[in-house]
Motif scaffolding. Structure first.
Motif: not given
Length: 404
Positions: A5-6, A179-181, A352-355
């Motif tokens: 997620r974020p 943050a996410c995408s 990884t996370a952020g994506s």
């Protein structure tokens, strides 16, 4: 990872009720004075940062860490007919489960100009605390073998020429800035002038044990030139097409009722649609500004018929830093969380996370690229990602978002 997620989060599939201008202005003013600064970037599931009390200046914090509003500010707001202590019982400032604003009509996201500066955007990068297990299948008879680990490849810059619809989604949660995408998608109700953005539900709403996140903003072609980002980096470098704030957010009822830090039973419904507006009025829509938007393909072909899906995102957990766009292209397999639920798509990918929330693109029914899913969950070390298959629930919130 958990829901990448974020890097964490998701919202309910009901339309957000409009708020009056005075209320939005008041909430925006309070938010500007008393912010909860946080940072989070999706790890292969979701990541959260350490909460920081950022209430400074005229707005301070009480001994128990809760935000307090100066009496003179309260008095001035009351002169305009706004009593923040009475609005939703003061719930706007709470993150606890009982008071956290959960329902669609509770969504409030006033524009706070300049809040997301390059330094704050950069801080929205934290690794996940509760990674998703490598084997989470609830139906081995349906789930395909774990895909081979596929290294994510750096997207060619400028990103606007590679994936103009892609960008980074920023927001504040109880655990910090995250943050996410996300992806710019077409709006059939406003051809050529879409203001719709597709992401994961867990990037806008915490699911069963929480509510809506705050200060949700989309940055298309974030860090377009793939240059190092620091405190002195010009905002135009990291946000070449501006910052776009969510004025409405929709996610599935299933995510709100069943979603959790690692996706849980809500993972197959982990999608969301935002209706956005520019931080600085310019007259043009998001689609006109970036020059492109992807159509959304609902009920895409069964897994055996799909040759390849390409996932795009801004991974933020190590070995990535959230500053650059990466992509993975792979033939998808199936992942079943529970026998009675829709199967999810799964591809090999080391993002990884952020994506989380980043779009998955495949050939649509007309032979052209279309968004068919989004990154939802993935383990920290196994090298795969899973995304929901978009069906009637996703189509319903997409249609509602276009009416905002």
């Amino acid at each position: 990872m958990r829901p990448i997620r974020p890097a964490r989060p998701a919202p309910r599939g009901r339309s957000a009720r409009r708020r009056s201008a005075p209320l939005l202005s008041a909430v925006g003013l309070v938010a500007a004075l008393a912010l909860t600064a946080t940072a989070c970037g999706p790890t292969e599931d979701g990541a959260a940062g350490t909460p920081t009390n950022a209430a400074t200046g005229p707005a301070g914090g009480s001994a128990d860490g809760k935000i307090t509003i100066p009496d003179d500010l309260k008095d001035r707001l009351k002169e305009h007919g706004i009593d923040l202590d009475k609005w939703k019982g003061g719930e706007w400032k709470n993150w606890n489960k009982d008071d956290w604003l959960r329902e669609a009509e509770d969504f409030v996201n006033p524009i706070i100009a300049g809040l997301w500066d390059p330094d704050r955007m950069k801080d929205a990068e934290k690794p996940p605390k509760q990674p998703v297990a490598n084997d989470i299948s609830g139906d081995a008879g349906v789930t395909d073998p774990v895909p081979a680990r596929l290294p994510a490849r750096a997207a060619k810059s400028p990103y606007h020429s590679t994936a103009p619809e892609a960008g980074r989604l920023l927001f504040d949660s109880p655990e910090g800035s995250m943050a996410c995408s996300a992806t710019v998608v077409k709006d059939p109700q406003h051809p050529g002038k879409s203001n719709l953005v597709w992401t994961a539900g867990h990037c806008v709403h915490a699911g069963a044990k929480g509510g809506w996140f705050r200060n949700i903003a989309f940055v298309p072609s974030y860090n377009d030139q793939a240059k190092p980002v620091s405190k002195t980096t010009p905002r135009e470098q990291v946000a070449p097409y501006g910052v776009w704030w969510a004025k409405a957010a929709l996610t599935s009822d299933q995510w709100i009722a069943q979603g959790g830090p690692t996706g849980g039973a809500g993972a197959p419904y982990d999608f969301a649609v935002l209706s956005v507006t520019p931080e600085t009025a310019g007259g043009k829509s998001l689609e006109e500004t970036v020059g492109s938007a992807l159509p959304v393909e609902f009920n895409a072909p069964a897994v055996p018929q799909i040759v390849s899906m390409q996932a795009t995102g801004y991974p933020a957990a190590p070995p990535f830093d959230g500053e650059r766009m990466f992509q993975c292209a792979d033939k998808p397999g199936r992942l079943a969380i529970k026998p009675a639920q829709p199967t999810m798509y799964r591809v090999g990918c080391t993002m990884t996370a952020g994506s989380s929330g980043g779009g998955w693109v495949a050939q649509g029914a007309d032979g052209r690229p279309a968004l068919v899913s989004n990154t939802s969950i993935g383990p920290v070390s196994a090298g795969w990602l899973a995304g929901p298959r978009l069906g009637t629930e996703a189509k319903a919130i997409y249609d509602k978002a276009g009416k905002k």
